[in-house]
Design an enzyme around this catalytic site. Structure first.
Site, PDB file in Angstrom:
ATOM      1  N   ASP A  33       0.856  -1.191   0.000  1.00 18.16           N
ATOM      2  CA  ASP A  33       0.000   0.000   0.000  1.00 18.16           C
ATOM      3  C   ASP A  33       0.892   1.241   0.000  1.00 18.16           C
ATOM      4  O   ASP A  33       1.888   1.302   0.709  1.00 18.16           O
ATOM      5  CB  ASP A  33      -0.908  -0.013   1.233  1.00 18.16           C
ATOM      6  N   ALA A  82      -5.695  -2.145  -4.658  1.00 19.80           N
ATOM      7  CA  ALA A  82      -5.140  -0.780  -4.658  1.00 19.80           C
ATOM      8  C   ALA A  82      -5.728   0.011  -5.816  1.00 19.80           C
ATOM      9  O   ALA A  82      -5.713  -0.439  -6.963  1.00 19.80           O
ATOM     10  CB  ALA A  82      -3.625  -0.832  -4.780  1.00 19.80           C
ATOM     11  N   GLU A  84      -7.231   4.322  -6.927  1.00 24.92           N
ATOM     12  CA  GLU A  84      -7.918   5.577  -6.644  1.00 24.92           C
ATOM     13  C   GLU A  84      -9.383   5.231  -6.827  1.00 24.92           C
ATOM     14  O   GLU A  84      -9.776   4.695  -7.876  1.00 24.92           O
ATOM     15  CB  GLU A  84      -7.479   6.662  -7.624  1.00 24.92           C
ATOM     16  N   THR A 100      -2.517   4.713 -11.193  1.00 28.26           N
ATOM     17  CA  THR A 100      -2.688   3.620 -10.215  1.00 28.26           C
ATOM     18  C   THR A 100      -3.572   2.507 -10.765  1.00 28.26           C
ATOM     19  O   THR A 100      -3.215   1.326 -10.705  1.00 28.26           O
ATOM     20  CB  THR A 100      -3.286   4.179  -8.905  1.00 28.26           C
ATOM     21  N   THR A 125     -15.567  -3.145  -9.969  1.00 32.08           N
ATOM     22  CA  THR A 125     -16.791  -2.477  -9.556  1.00 32.08           C
ATOM     23  C   THR A 125     -17.900  -2.629 -10.603  1.00 32.08           C
ATOM     24  O   THR A 125     -17.610  -2.729 -11.807  1.00 32.08           O
ATOM     25  CB  THR A 125     -16.502  -0.974  -9.332  1.00 32.08           C
ATOM     26  N   ASP A 126     -19.150  -2.574 -10.140  1.00 34.93           N
ATOM     27  CA  ASP A 126     -20.274  -2.603 -11.080  1.00 34.93           C
ATOM     28  C   ASP A 126     -20.311  -1.338 -11.946  1.00 34.93           C
ATOM     29  O   ASP A 126     -20.999  -1.293 -12.962  1.00 34.93           O
ATOM     30  CB  ASP A 126     -21.609  -2.781 -10.336  1.00 34.93           C
ATOM     31  N   GLU A 127     -19.563  -0.293 -11.537  1.00 32.09           N
ATOM     32  CA  GLU A 127     -19.613   0.976 -12.284  1.00 32.09           C
ATOM     33  C   GLU A 127     -19.046   0.845 -13.689  1.00 32.09           C
ATOM     34  O   GLU A 127     -19.301   1.691 -14.540  1.00 32.09           O
ATOM     35  CB  GLU A 127     -18.889   2.080 -11.501  1.00 32.09           C
ATOM     36  N   TYR A 150     -13.133   7.512 -13.228  1.00 36.03           N
ATOM     37  CA  TYR A 150     -12.862   6.397 -12.311  1.00 36.03           C
ATOM     38  C   TYR A 150     -13.290   5.067 -12.934  1.00 36.03           C
ATOM     39  O   TYR A 150     -12.494   4.122 -13.033  1.00 36.03           O
ATOM     40  CB  TYR A 150     -13.586   6.611 -10.973  1.00 36.03           C
ATOM     41  N   SER A 153     -11.224   3.938 -15.838  1.00 31.18           N
ATOM     42  CA  SER A 153      -9.907   3.379 -15.480  1.00 31.18           C
ATOM     43  C   SER A 153     -10.052   1.959 -14.937  1.00 31.18           C
ATOM     44  O   SER A 153      -9.207   1.094 -15.195  1.00 31.18           O
ATOM     45  CB  SER A 153      -9.189   4.284 -14.470  1.00 31.18           C
ATOM     46  N   LYS A 154     -11.142   1.688 -14.208  1.00 30.75           N
ATOM     47  CA  LYS A 154     -11.359   0.320 -13.715  1.00 30.75           C
ATOM     48  C   LYS A 154     -11.702  -0.625 -14.875  1.00 30.75           C
ATOM     49  O   LYS A 154     -11.261  -1.773 -14.902  1.00 30.75           O
ATOM     50  CB  LYS A 154     -12.488   0.304 -12.676  1.00 30.75           C
ATOM     51  N   ARG A 214     -28.525   3.287  -5.875  1.00 30.83           N
ATOM     52  CA  ARG A 214     -27.353   2.444  -5.708  1.00 30.83           C
ATOM     53  C   ARG A 214     -27.783   1.157  -5.006  1.00 30.83           C
ATOM     54  O   ARG A 214     -28.727   1.151  -4.233  1.00 30.83           O
ATOM     55  CB  ARG A 214     -26.273   3.151  -4.858  1.00 30.83           C
TER      56      ARG A 214
HETATM   57  P1  NAD Z   1      -9.953   3.139  -0.736  1.00 28.38           P
HETATM   58  O1  NAD Z   1      -9.826   4.409  -1.503  1.00 28.38           O
HETATM   59  O2  NAD Z   1     -10.562   3.164   0.628  1.00 28.38           O
HETATM   60  O3  NAD Z   1      -8.511   2.467  -0.583  1.00 28.38           O
HETATM   61  C1  NAD Z   1      -7.598   2.393  -1.615  1.00 28.38           C
HETATM   62  C2  NAD Z   1      -6.264   1.927  -1.055  1.00 28.38           C
HETATM   63  O4  NAD Z   1      -5.329   1.815  -2.145  1.00 28.38           O
HETATM   64  C3  NAD Z   1      -5.656   2.894  -0.025  1.00 28.38           C
HETATM   65  O5  NAD Z   1      -5.144   2.180   1.073  1.00 28.38           O
HETATM   66  C4  NAD Z   1      -4.527   3.560  -0.809  1.00 28.38           C
HETATM   67  O6  NAD Z   1      -3.454   3.986   0.013  1.00 28.38           O
HETATM   68  C5  NAD Z   1      -4.116   2.447  -1.758  1.00 28.38           C
HETATM   69  N1  NAD Z   1      -3.458   2.964  -2.968  1.00 28.38           N
HETATM   70  C6  NAD Z   1      -3.877   3.980  -3.765  1.00 28.38           C
HETATM   71  N2  NAD Z   1      -2.990   4.187  -4.750  1.00 28.38           N
HETATM   72  C7  NAD Z   1      -1.994   3.275  -4.583  1.00 28.38           C
HETATM   73  C8  NAD Z   1      -0.816   2.973  -5.291  1.00 28.38           C
HETATM   74  N3  NAD Z   1      -0.450   3.683  -6.382  1.00 28.38           N
HETATM   75  N4  NAD Z   1      -0.043   1.959  -4.870  1.00 28.38           N
HETATM   76  C9  NAD Z   1      -0.387   1.238  -3.778  1.00 28.38           C
HETATM   77  N5  NAD Z   1      -1.498   1.496  -3.034  1.00 28.38           N
HETATM   78  C10 NAD Z   1      -2.295   2.497  -3.448  1.00 28.38           C
HETATM   79  O7  NAD Z   1     -10.745   2.151  -1.698  1.00 28.38           O
HETATM   80  P2  NAD Z   1     -11.829   1.036  -1.344  1.00 28.38           P
HETATM   81  O8  NAD Z   1     -13.172   1.655  -1.278  1.00 28.38           O
HETATM   82  O9  NAD Z   1     -11.347   0.213  -0.209  1.00 28.38           O
HETATM   83  O10 NAD Z   1     -11.792   0.167  -2.691  1.00 28.38           O
HETATM   84  C11 NAD Z   1     -10.856  -0.894  -2.837  1.00 28.38           C
HETATM   85  C12 NAD Z   1     -11.039  -1.526  -4.199  1.00 28.38           C
HETATM   86  O11 NAD Z   1     -12.372  -2.014  -4.332  1.00 28.38           O
HETATM   87  C13 NAD Z   1     -10.821  -0.565  -5.355  1.00 28.38           C
HETATM   88  O12 NAD Z   1     -10.128  -1.252  -6.364  1.00 28.38           O
HETATM   89  C14 NAD Z   1     -12.224  -0.210  -5.813  1.00 28.38           C
HETATM   90  O13 NAD Z   1     -12.255   0.102  -7.177  1.00 28.38           O
HETATM   91  C15 NAD Z   1     -12.968  -1.494  -5.504  1.00 28.38           C
HETATM   92  N6  NAD Z   1     -14.398  -1.330  -5.202  1.00 28.38           N
HETATM   93  C16 NAD Z   1     -14.823  -0.444  -4.264  1.00 28.38           C
HETATM   94  C17 NAD Z   1     -16.181  -0.344  -3.978  1.00 28.38           C
HETATM   95  C18 NAD Z   1     -16.681   0.591  -2.914  1.00 28.38           C
HETATM   96  O14 NAD Z   1     -17.916   0.709  -2.733  1.00 28.38           O
HETATM   97  N7  NAD Z   1     -15.839   1.253  -2.147  1.00 28.38           N
HETATM   98  C19 NAD Z   1     -17.112  -1.134  -4.672  1.00 28.38           C
HETATM   99  C20 NAD Z   1     -16.634  -2.039  -5.634  1.00 28.38           C
HETATM  100  C21 NAD Z   1     -15.273  -2.141  -5.889  1.00 28.38           C
HETATM  101  P1  TYD Z   2     -20.463   7.576  -3.751  1.00 25.21           P
HETATM  102  O1  TYD Z   2     -20.471   7.143  -2.313  1.00 25.21           O
HETATM  103  O2  TYD Z   2     -19.485   8.599  -4.188  1.00 25.21           O
HETATM  104  O3  TYD Z   2     -20.334   6.241  -4.614  1.00 25.21           O
HETATM  105  P2  TYD Z   2     -20.470   6.035  -6.223  1.00 25.21           P
HETATM  106  O4  TYD Z   2     -20.508   7.348  -6.888  1.00 25.21           O
HETATM  107  O5  TYD Z   2     -19.221   5.294  -6.529  1.00 25.21           O
HETATM  108  O6  TYD Z   2     -21.714   5.245  -6.407  1.00 25.21           O
HETATM  109  O7  TYD Z   2     -21.906   8.114  -4.126  1.00 25.21           O
HETATM  110  C1  TYD Z   2     -23.049   7.316  -3.929  1.00 25.21           C
HETATM  111  C2  TYD Z   2     -24.240   8.095  -4.423  1.00 25.21           C
HETATM  112  O8  TYD Z   2     -24.424   9.239  -3.584  1.00 25.21           O
HETATM  113  C3  TYD Z   2     -24.065   8.643  -5.833  1.00 25.21           C
HETATM  114  O9  TYD Z   2     -25.332   8.610  -6.518  1.00 25.21           O
HETATM  115  C4  TYD Z   2     -23.649  10.083  -5.611  1.00 25.21           C
HETATM  116  C5  TYD Z   2     -24.364  10.459  -4.324  1.00 25.21           C
HETATM  117  N1  TYD Z   2     -23.651  11.443  -3.476  1.00 25.21           N
HETATM  118  C6  TYD Z   2     -24.337  12.587  -3.037  1.00 25.21           C
HETATM  119  O10 TYD Z   2     -25.527  12.811  -3.330  1.00 25.21           O
HETATM  120  N2  TYD Z   2     -23.652  13.487  -2.263  1.00 25.21           N
HETATM  121  C7  TYD Z   2     -22.351  13.299  -1.917  1.00 25.21           C
HETATM  122  O11 TYD Z   2     -21.769  14.172  -1.227  1.00 25.21           O
HETATM  123  C8  TYD Z   2     -21.672  12.115  -2.360  1.00 25.21           C
HETATM  124  C9  TYD Z   2     -20.244  11.867  -1.998  1.00 25.21           C
HETATM  125  C10 TYD Z   2     -22.377  11.211  -3.130  1.00 25.21           C
END
Ligand code: NAD
Ligand code: TYD
Length: 345
Positions: A33, A82, A84, A100, A125-127, A150, A153-154, A214
């Site tokens: 990380d 890992a 963004e 990243t 991600t489903d996105e 975002y 890139s995924k 969502r």
């Molecule tokens: P997060 O932003 O909380 O954590 C990301 C981690 O990656 C951090 O610890 C950061 O320090 C590390 N990181 C960033 N750039 C890096 C680099 N260049 N090298 C090494 N480490 C690096 O993200 P999250 O919400 O825990 O998501 C984790 C994964 O799951 C991501 O790949 C995201 O696309 C995927 N995901 C997230 C969600 C969600 O709802 N959060 C849903 C589906 C999939």
């Molecule tokens: P988010 O948690 O950023 O996840 P994602 O965009 O990856 O689904 O946002 C979830 C939903 O909430 C999305 O429809 C955007 C909305 N949202 C707000 O209305 N206000 C906010 O400040 C944020 C961060 C998200």
């Protein structure tokens, strides 16, 4: 069995490291990380001194550092998280997302190919599927149609992972999960942002009309799904993971306001996110049928526990709501005019 988890100091990664060590006694976890703004080593402070856990601070897109790590260890598997991860930040600047999420995945795939691994799980991600109309669900065969930098890139990373399986026969698997919630989520995403604002007596910024939908899944269910795919998924396959829990942002906001004991005046409607996807909904029956996995956490129970976790960890939240976070918040929300000003409570 040595497992490389990337991004293990983030929200899902830290929950996954803990889940894996608990459920897989033979696992030794190396966590790569970079500790960006979203990574917090203290998320795993309870593992300090655990001989089965090691943190290596490095950039997943740094080819030399990643090769060095692979050369020194014999990894059985890679669980790649890992990234963004925040859509709004990718709208401000997509540069770190390409580095990243795309280059980092390529570097990791190359190292895994060179040094050999048994499983490579790309946590996606489903996105990547884009946006749905009022009906229908994303399946694993839904065409990729990402809307934000975002998700683009995924999607690029997912395509690379698929190409390395197809071209080199690498044992890759991809999970595509819906929106996660739970402890240790950085307070820039909807649920932790709104909880921490409500706990401070501040308003919550709802984008647009608040009717975007969502599908919500507890992070523990996501971790169980990743581990199920890692253990039993078929190489080359994609597995959707979801919570079967669709909510409009407004309905969810009302639940959070009720948990906080506030009134609807806590809502501040702000300008919509550019390119805002209207609806996500996941068909996760493939993972359920093939892997015996299913989401288990009831949403209202999980949401209450998450709310209570943030209330019980004010120091964790406050340590984040400083410096970089404040300038991000000001840039993201400060200049927005309320489309609908709220009355004071
Ligand atoms: P997060 O932003 O909380 O954590 C990301 C981690 O990656 C951090 O610890 C950061 O320090 C590390 N990181 C960033 N750039 C890096 C680099 N260049 N090298 C090494 N480490 C690096 O993200 P999250 O919400 O825990 O998501 C984790 C994964 O799951 C991501 O790949 C995201 O696309 C995927 N995901 C997230 C969600 C969600 O709802 N959060 C849903 C589906 C999939
Ligand atoms: P988010 O948690 O950023 O996840 P994602 O965009 O990856 O689904 O946002 C979830 C939903 O909430 C999305 O429809 C955007 C909305 N949202 C707000 O209305 N206000 C906010 O400040 C944020 C961060 C998200």
């Amino acid at each position: 069995m040595r497992i490389l988890i990337t991004g293990g100091c983030g929200f899902i990664g830290s929950n996954l490291v803990r889940y894996l060590l608990h459920h897989e006694p033979a696992a030794h976890v190396v966590n790569l990380d970079l500790l960006t703004y979203a990574g917090n080593a203290s998320n795993l402070a309870d593992l300090a001194g655990d001989s089965r856990y090691e943190l290596v601070r490095a950039d997943v897109a740094d080819r030399d550092a990643v090769r060095e790590l692979f050369r020194g260890r014999k990894f059985d598997s890679v669980l790649h998280l890992a990234a963004e991860s925040h859509v709004d930040r990718s709208i401000h600047d997509s540069t770190p997302f390409i580095r990243t999420n795309v280059v980092g995945t390529q570097v990791l795939l190359d190292a895994a190919k060179e040094f050999g691994i048994r499983r490579f799980v790309q946590v996606s991600t489903d996105e990547v599927y884009g946006s749905l109309g009022p009906s229908g669900l994303f399946t694993e065969t839904t065409p990729l149609c990402p809307s934000s930098p975002y998700s683009a890139s995924k999607a690029a990373a997912d395509l690379l992972v698929g190409a390395y399986h197809h071209t080199f026969g690498m044992p890759t698997l991809i999970t595509r999960c819906s929106n996660n919630y739970g402890p240790y989520q950085f307070p820039e995403k909807l649920i932790p942002l709104f909880i921490s604002n409500l706990l401070r007596g501040e308003q919550v910024p709802v984008y647009g009309d608040g009717l975007n939908v969502r599908d919500w899944i507890h992070v523990e269910d996501h971790c169980a799904g990743i581990v199920a795919v890692w253990r039993s998924g078929r190489p080359g396959e994609v597995y959707n993971l979801g919570g079967r829990c669709e909510k409009t942002n407004l309905a969810l906001t009302h639940e959070l306001i009720a948990l906080a004991g506030r009134t609807f005046a806590a809502i501040r409607y702000v300008a919509d996110r550019p390119g805002h996807d209207r609806r996500y909904a996941i068909d996760c029956s493939k993972a359920e049928q093939e892997l015996g996995w299913t989401p288990k956490v009831d949403f209202s129970v999980g949401l209450r526990e998450t709310f209570d976790w943030y209330r019980a960890h004010p120091a964790w939240v406050e340590s984040i709501r400083n410096g970089e976070y404040r300038s991000y918040y000001e840039r993201q929300y400060g200049g927005k005019t309320a489309a609908n000003t709220s009355v004071s409570e």
